[in-house]
Design a protein around this motif. Structure first.
Motif, short mmCIF file in Angstrom:
data_model
loop_
_atom_site.label_atom_id
_atom_site.label_comp_id
_atom_site.label_asym_id
_atom_site.label_seq_id
_atom_site.Cartn_x
_atom_site.Cartn_y
_atom_site.Cartn_z
N ASN A 103 26.96 -14.74 34.41
CA ASN A 103 28.29 -14.83 33.79
C ASN A 103 29.24 -13.72 34.23
OD1 ASN A 103 27.48 -17.04 32.25
ND2 ASN A 103 26.78 -15.76 30.57
N TRP A 104 28.81 -12.84 35.10
CA TRP A 104 29.59 -11.66 35.45
C TRP A 104 30.22 -11.83 36.83
CZ3 TRP A 104 30.21 -8.76 31.37
CH2 TRP A 104 29.25 -8.83 30.37
N TRP A 154 27.24 -13.06 38.76
CA TRP A 154 26.05 -12.20 38.79
C TRP A 154 25.29 -12.22 37.47
CZ3 TRP A 154 25.09 -9.45 43.32
CH2 TRP A 154 26.12 -9.47 44.26
N SER A 155 23.99 -11.98 37.57
CA SER A 155 23.10 -11.76 36.43
C SER A 155 22.62 -10.32 36.47
CB SER A 155 21.87 -12.67 36.53
OG SER A 155 22.23 -14.01 36.39
N HIS A 156 22.00 -9.90 35.38
CA HIS A 156 21.38 -8.58 35.30
C HIS A 156 19.89 -8.76 35.05
CE1 HIS A 156 25.59 -7.77 33.90
NE2 HIS A 156 25.48 -6.98 34.95
N ASP A 182 21.58 -6.01 39.83
CA ASP A 182 22.59 -7.05 39.90
C ASP A 182 22.04 -8.14 40.80
OD1 ASP A 182 24.62 -5.82 38.34
OD2 ASP A 182 25.12 -4.52 40.02
N SER A 229 23.26 -11.99 27.42
CA SER A 229 23.73 -10.68 27.88
C SER A 229 23.62 -9.61 26.81
CB SER A 229 25.16 -10.78 28.39
OG SER A 229 25.22 -11.65 29.50
N SER A 275 35.62 -3.82 37.21
CA SER A 275 35.73 -5.23 37.56
C SER A 275 34.57 -5.68 38.44
CB SER A 275 37.05 -5.48 38.30
OG SER A 275 37.08 -4.73 39.49
N PRO A 316 30.40 -6.47 39.29
CA PRO A 316 29.36 -7.13 38.52
C PRO A 316 28.48 -6.14 37.77
CG PRO A 316 28.81 -7.16 40.83
CD PRO A 316 30.22 -6.64 40.71
N ARG A 375 28.85 -4.34 35.24
CA ARG A 375 29.56 -4.04 34.01
C ARG A 375 28.63 -3.84 32.82
NH1 ARG A 375 33.87 -8.00 31.37
NH2 ARG A 375 34.34 -6.68 29.62
N LEU A 376 27.37 -4.07 32.96
CA LEU A 376 26.41 -4.02 31.88
C LEU A 376 26.49 -2.74 31.08
CD1 LEU A 376 24.03 -5.56 30.64
CD2 LEU A 376 22.56 -4.26 32.14
#
Length: 101
Positions: free
Chosen positions: A9-10, A17-19, A49, A68, A96, A98, A100-101
């Motif tokens: 969702n990133w 991207w996912s985490h 990422d 998330s 901005s 990916p 951002r977690l």
């Protein structure tokens, strides 16, 4: 070994991207990533990422799908959360990318 992945969702760099995280240790996370072919350069502070096209593959390899918010909760509960700006649990600045977690 249990690692977790949130939905891709990133946005960043023209992709979603996912985490990928662990709730046990960074060693566990790095081992899973290496076994799954995720490059070490994708590691950012406390997570990897992962581009959206790798999501299903990593779930098939054993990553557990979580939201998330659950990713962040797991990192906090394990004492593994590292925010931007250095150190654990310091306030992070907006980004901005990916990461951002």
């Amino acid at each position: 070994m249990t690692v977790y992945i949130d939905p891709p969702n990133w946005p960043g760099h023209g992709r979603m991207w996912s985490h990928l995280v662990s709730d046990v240790s960074y060693d566990e996370l790095h081992a899973f990533a290496e076994e799954s072919g995720v490059p070490r350069r994708a590691f950012e502070r406390d997570h990897y990422d992962v581009p959206s096209h790798r999501y299903a593959e990593l779930v098939a390899a054993g990553a557990v799908e979580v939201g998330s918010r659950e990713v962040v909760r797991l990192l906090h509960a394990a004492g593994l959360r590292r925010r931007k700006g250095g150190g654990r649990d310091q306030e992070s600045s907006s980004s901005s990318s990916p990461r951002r977690l």
